[in-house]
Design an enzyme around this catalytic site. Structure first.
Site, PDB file in Angstrom:
ATOM      1  NE  ARG B 199      -0.653  -0.590   4.925  1.00 10.30           N
ATOM      2  CZ  ARG B 199      -0.266   0.055   6.167  1.00 10.30           C
ATOM      3  NH1 ARG B 199      -0.422   1.569   5.972  1.00 10.30           N
ATOM      4  NH2 ARG B 199       0.326  -0.485   7.112  1.00 10.30           N
ATOM      5  CG  ASN B 200       3.253   2.738   2.212  1.00 11.75           C
ATOM      6  OD1 ASN B 200       2.762   3.834   2.180  1.00 11.75           O
ATOM      7  ND2 ASN B 200       3.212   1.854   3.329  1.00 11.75           N
TER       8      ASN B 200
END
Lengths: 406, 406
Positions: B199-200
């Site tokens: 998610r990064n």
């Protein structure tokens, strides 16, 4: 992780160490003195020591002709047990006959290694064994040489092992039996354990193999061959010192166990990788790291044949699984260790040194780059090669002054 | 490697995508227009899209009270199926009653997401759910906030999903359904596949996680969250560009598949890691990489709680297994990437940058060291942060000249 048990010994039963102890050992040694003595090779001694410590569980002795044939042709003994390489003893002695009790004596040092009841005396087609096991009968192959140099007859039968071959005395804690490594793994709460087979000092490519395994397993056993190697290989004591220096400086305590085993190299590539799997399972390992050209020599085997063969044997042959890892190296563009599976860059970015190049550099007193080998390891190898150099010089000097006879 | 099949979808049956197609879709859309409309949150929309594509197989709709209670207390639904986090929809609408057919509308964009037959309307103790799922009811926790902001009533019942939420249009090939990723894995002959939850943007520590998996698995899926994040997280398009730059330059073709999924983060740490496991199994993955503080936020979870929880659920809950990897970083003494399991050195030798430090450096136009992040990735992030800077400046400038209303 520690909920379940270790893999079972090969064959599914208990460990079967054939080494005697206590009064039984003393009695058998005495009896052995009275028996007919047969000289055996270092390879045969190594195999007996493996039987002695339980590493060749569930073998009870040397193989019969039916076993030999089954192992050559189908990787299995007459009783159906998976086994990849014949474990045999040979002699030229015409007098030995079936039913004889004999003593097996290490021809290198005269030590009484085992007693044996001869249940079968048979001849084999040595070239056939070589072609099956080594995929070649080329006399340049060091494993082929040893098979072709065997005696005229093979002897089958159960053995009683009388010695540990001096390994515990010479290597101390580094020597460990399957029962001992299993006890260590259980104490550590390990279940998933990968064995790293080693017969050379660990450079960073081997360190990387071990560390990949440490990342994803409960632990790793760096498992060195303490038996005989081919000429030109680094001797065990130097290798042990180099590996200890690496482990002490670059591994986290409690993730790695370092042990050795008394077998000799056959250089049978894929077949030997399977044998390495069989006895690592006996030592309690769930996985064997199989890298590039495992147990190979020269160009006899494809670089990943030893990985592929694990897919070609019947399912259930082994509980142990291969942990296949590609060719590893340092890549300057990746900025670290990588393999052909993880580095997309080219040759120019990679640090690739051949064994020949490494030996040449070290024997000339040169440095290996830290991306190839840890400085602590290089220092030990340099010292060894310098010693070799001095020995050669002393010899030459001696010869020149007439001290050394031809 | 390709002999055996992929892991089965969760529950052991076939994939169960709840998205309609063709005439059924057109008809249901028409019918939906006639139904009572209920606004739903972005989290609820994300869950419907997961049901639509089959990622939440074998769910057939939103959970009943008995399911909710079982999932909170025992990680299982009323029918005994393992499930780690309640999948529920809520409303404040007093008029909705059991037996109603309703249409669920995304309150962010007004899109009709699904139809639903209401089989149960019930209230829950939201704080109880939070304490069970998030181990806290602290209103600072972004997942807790969303549960506490839910409507007064939960609605249970089967759903028919009407849309893919625009993800295929926005992300093209990056969007993939479980059926699609399974087809890719099968075509590649892969059986052992690890999912890397992202998610990064990928820095080298994430690259290292993926590469460890590439070394020991058949392949890796870099599986990005395309649903909503919390404020301050890097938006999906920037992340996608950064990840593509990394994959193109530092991974070997054919070892990695890059895909995204439409769920929203809950930041439930260990419980969310299990949910990530459930739906990765549906996508065909045999393993989920679980690193440090997986799906965590703030200091709510111990750094390896998400690894431990896989050992605490009943055996057989999932076919997928965690691939646990320790805290990863670059160590200058190791001369490459390492983890707490493989690097024995100290803090001074390691390159450790906090997320805050990374954001600060980038937003000030600074460079991240190549040992922390690949230059190709840094360039994309710098551009993004510069854009933010400009937007802020434009806004400030606009405000000063009276262009922007408060």
């Amino acid at each position: 992780m520690s909920k379940s048990k270790l893999v079972r010994p090969h064959g599914g039963g208990e460990l079967k160490p054939l080494m005697l102890s206590g009064a039984a050992l003393a009695g058998e040694k005495k009896r052995a003195e009275t028996l007919k003595k047969i000289n055996i090779s270092s390879r045969e001694t190594g195999d007996l020591l493996m039987m002695g410590c339980g590493a060749f569980t569930p073998l009870e002795g040397f193989m019969t002709k039916a076993d030999w044939k089954g192992v050559c042709d189908e990787f299995k003994m007459a009783n159906g047990l998976f086994w990849p390489i014949p474990i045999t003893v040979s002699t030229d002695d015409e007098a030995v006959k079936e039913g004889d009790e004999i003593a097996l004596v290490d021809s290198d040092n005269g030590e009484m290694v085992a007693t044996m009841k001869v249940t079968e005396k048979y001849t084999i087609d040595k070239a056939y064994e070589c072609k099956k096991v080594f995929t070649t009968d080329d006399m340049e192959h060091p494993g082929v040489q040893k098979v072709m140099a065997q005696g005229k007859y093979n002897l089958a039968g159960p053995v009683k092992v009388l010695t540990e071959g001096g390994f515990p005395e010479e290597f101390g804690d580094l020597y460990g039996t399957p029962a001992e490594t299993r006890a260590i793994f259980e104490k550590n709460g390990w279940k998933r354990i990968a064995a790293l087979q080693l017969r050379n000092p660990m450079h960073r490519s081997h360190e990387f193999l071990a560390k990949i395994a440490v990342e994803v397993m409960d632990g790793v056993i760096i498992h060195q061959l303490l038996g005989k190697l081919k000429a030109g290989d680094i001797p065990a004591d130097v290798r042990v010192a180099a590996i200890n220096a690496l482990v002490d400086n670059y591994f986290v305590k409690g993730t790695v166990v370092t042990k050795g085993y008394p077998m000799e190299m056959r250089y049978a590539g894929p077949r030997e990788a399977l044998l390495h799997g069989v006895f690592r399972q006996n030592y309690g390992c769930s996985h064997l790291i199989v890298g590039r050209d495992h147990a190979g020599v020269g160009d006899y085997y494809g670089p990943f044949d030893a990985q592929k063969i694990f897919d070609q044997i019947p399912e259930g042959s082994l509980e142990l699984q291969p942990l296949n890892i590609d060719w590893t190296f340092h890549c300057f563009k990746c900025g670290g260790m990588a393999s052909m599976r993880t580095c997309p860059h080219g040759k120019a970015d990679r640090l690739l040194l051949s064994g020949t190049m490494v030996r040449k550099t070290l024997s000339e007193g040169g440095q290996l780059p830290p991306e190839f080998s840890r400085p602590e390891v290089v220092a030990i190898l340099q010292k060894y090669y310098q010693g070799l150099e001095e020995k050669v010089e002393v010899k030459l000097h001696g010869a020149a002054t007439g001290d050394v006879k031809k």
